[in-house]
Design an enzyme around this catalytic site. Structure first.
Site, mmCIF file in Angstrom:
data_model
loop_
_atom_site.group_PDB
_atom_site.id
_atom_site.type_symbol
_atom_site.label_atom_id
_atom_site.label_comp_id
_atom_site.label_asym_id
_atom_site.label_seq_id
_atom_site.Cartn_x
_atom_site.Cartn_y
_atom_site.Cartn_z
ATOM 1 N N ASP A 38 0.774 -1.541 -0.024
ATOM 2 C CA ASP A 38 0.143 0.387 -0.162
ATOM 3 C C ASP A 38 1.055 1.212 -0.403
ATOM 4 O O ASP A 38 1.936 1.492 0.705
ATOM 5 C CB ASP A 38 -0.390 -0.107 1.655
ATOM 6 C CG ASP A 38 -1.816 1.052 1.377
ATOM 7 O OD1 ASP A 38 -2.196 1.294 -0.013
ATOM 8 O OD2 ASP A 38 -2.823 1.096 2.454
ATOM 9 N N ASN A 56 -11.273 -2.647 -4.947
ATOM 10 C CA ASN A 56 -10.273 -1.668 -5.988
ATOM 11 C C ASN A 56 -11.110 -1.586 -7.564
ATOM 12 O O ASN A 56 -10.289 -0.809 -8.075
ATOM 13 C CB ASN A 56 -8.995 -2.314 -6.559
ATOM 14 C CG ASN A 56 -8.748 -1.977 -5.562
ATOM 15 O OD1 ASN A 56 -7.330 -3.031 -4.516
ATOM 16 N ND2 ASN A 56 -8.059 -1.134 -4.362
HETATM 17 C C1 IPE Z 1 -5.581 -2.885 -0.250
HETATM 18 O O1 IPE Z 1 -4.906 -1.045 -0.222
HETATM 19 C C2 IPE Z 1 -5.287 -3.417 -1.362
HETATM 20 C C3 IPE Z 1 -4.268 -3.424 -1.536
HETATM 21 C C4 IPE Z 1 -3.350 -3.427 -1.761
HETATM 22 C C5 IPE Z 1 -3.992 -4.316 -3.209
HETATM 23 P P1 IPE Z 1 -5.980 -0.216 -0.539
HETATM 24 O O2 IPE Z 1 -4.972 1.209 -0.138
HETATM 25 O O3 IPE Z 1 -7.424 -0.578 -1.883
HETATM 26 O O4 IPE Z 1 -6.851 -0.524 1.034
HETATM 27 P P2 IPE Z 1 -7.179 0.886 1.681
HETATM 28 O O5 IPE Z 1 -8.726 0.964 0.672
HETATM 29 O O6 IPE Z 1 -6.929 1.639 2.326
HETATM 30 O O7 IPE Z 1 -8.303 0.126 3.236
HETATM 31 C C1 IPE Z 2 -1.526 0.553 -2.854
HETATM 32 O O1 IPE Z 2 -1.284 1.610 -3.442
HETATM 33 C C2 IPE Z 2 -1.941 -0.284 -4.367
HETATM 34 C C3 IPE Z 2 -3.304 -0.525 -4.656
HETATM 35 C C4 IPE Z 2 -3.693 -0.733 -3.660
HETATM 36 C C5 IPE Z 2 -3.519 -1.302 -6.248
HETATM 37 P P1 IPE Z 2 -2.869 2.543 -3.132
HETATM 38 O O2 IPE Z 2 -3.529 3.130 -4.555
HETATM 39 O O3 IPE Z 2 -3.766 1.991 -2.864
HETATM 40 O O4 IPE Z 2 -1.859 4.331 -2.799
HETATM 41 P P2 IPE Z 2 -2.442 4.628 -1.517
HETATM 42 O O5 IPE Z 2 -3.221 3.778 -0.726
HETATM 43 O O6 IPE Z 2 -3.973 5.517 -2.385
HETATM 44 O O7 IPE Z 2 -1.256 5.805 -1.392
HETATM 45 MG MG MG Z 3 -3.782 2.267 -0.422
#
Ligand code: IPE
Ligand code: IPE
Ligand code: MG
Length: 269
Positions: A41, A89
């Site tokens: 993340d 997502n």
């Molecule tokens: C969790 O991260 C999913 C992945 C890393 C693929 P998210 O960024 O989607 O989770 P939330 O929305 O912060 O809980």
């Molecule tokens: C994790 O990074 C990747 C996926 C969930 C696909 P994020 O895209 O959630 O990045 P933040 O949490 O918005 O910084």
């Molecule tokens: Mg995220």
């Protein structure tokens, strides 16, 4: 230009496992977590901090994924589950979803030879409906090519949701009951575990989340019921093998009780 047409091949290639044995820590034998999950993340925040669009954060994550795999191999981890795209997502903008689908497909295609060389067995955990056909095709090709590798199983969790996985297991059991293969009043924990996406993979021992968020966001709720959790502040593009090893070291110093009592646990160091 379509996202799919972007050339990412100029990205740095992380050092192969054991190319620098001097830096690999010596973890006590038998104490390394067998199955590690990583919630990757913080890509969007990493990009935002630099005034870049979110997709630049995802691109920066690619070499980090492979550095993490190399570090897991060096540490002796046997299964590594990488949370790549959740069933939630899809809520993101169509542009970002499209990027993430195309990018996942391209990464698997582009990196399969490297993974094969490293002894990685590629696996996939997730739901078919909605996932791009081309992503499934690349995963299936990679799984077939690497199926005899035994160094590490790397499970790409793509269109993965823990509740979806449990619901899918329940539906499979319901079909077995309907068709008379099992009796409905004999549903056991073991039976549910046997209907998960990859029933041969043992429960997660350690789940790591980058970016400082302290939640699991629907990642491995069944398999990680007794996992140790480590929330690390680094955003995923700043992650890598050294941070993974730090988490493994934390894990080694924890007491896992599984509902028992601490005296029964053989303490390390
Ligand atoms: C969790 O991260 C999913 C992945 C890393 C693929 P998210 O960024 O989607 O989770 P939330 O929305 O912060 O809980
Ligand atoms: C994790 O990074 C990747 C996926 C969930 C696909 P994020 O895209 O959630 O990045 P933040 O949490 O918005 O910084
Ligand atoms: Mg995220």
């Amino acid at each position: 230009m379509a996202f799919e047409d972007v050339d990412y091949t100029s990205l740095s290639v992380p050092a192969a496992p054991f190319s620098n044995p001097a830096i690999v820590p010596e973890f006590p034998k038998g104490r390394v977590p067998r199955h590690v999950g990583v919630i990757m993340d913080g890509n969007g925040r990493w990009a935002k901090q630099r005034g870049l669009v979110r997709t630049e954060g995802h691109k920066a994550a690619e070499p980090v994924v492979f550095d993490t795999i190399a570090g897991a191999i060096e540490a002796g981890v046997r299964y590594l589950s990488l949370y790549t795209f959740s069933t939630e997502n899809w809520k993101r903008s169509p542009q970002e979803v499209r990027f993430l689908m195309g990018f996942s497909r391209d990464i698997i295609h582009r990196r399969v030879a490297q993974m094969d060389e490293w002894g990685v067995r590629v696996r996939w955990s997730g739901r078919r409906p909605r996932l791009w056909r081309s992503v499934i095709d690349e995963l299936e090709k990679a799984m077939e090519r690497t199926k005899d590798n035994t160094t590490i199983d790397v499970v790409f969790c793509i269109n993965y949701g823990g509740r979806a996985e449990i619901a899918d297991a329940a539906a499979a059991i319901a079909r077995d009951v309907r068709d008379g293969r099992i009796s409905g009043d004999r549903v056991t924990e073991r039976m549910i575990a046997e209907h998960l996406y990859n029933p041969d993979i043992p429960d997660a021992d350690l789940v790591i989340r980058t970016s400082g968020e302290q939640r699991t966001s629907n990642f491995l709720p069944w398999e990680a019921a007794y996992a140790e959790l480590d929330f690390v502040p680094e955003l995923f593009p700043d992650y890598g093998r050294a941070v993974l090893w730090r988490s493994i070291d934390h894990y080694i110093h924890r007491d896992r009780r599984f509902g028992g009592v601490v005296q029964n646990i053989v303490r390390h160091s």
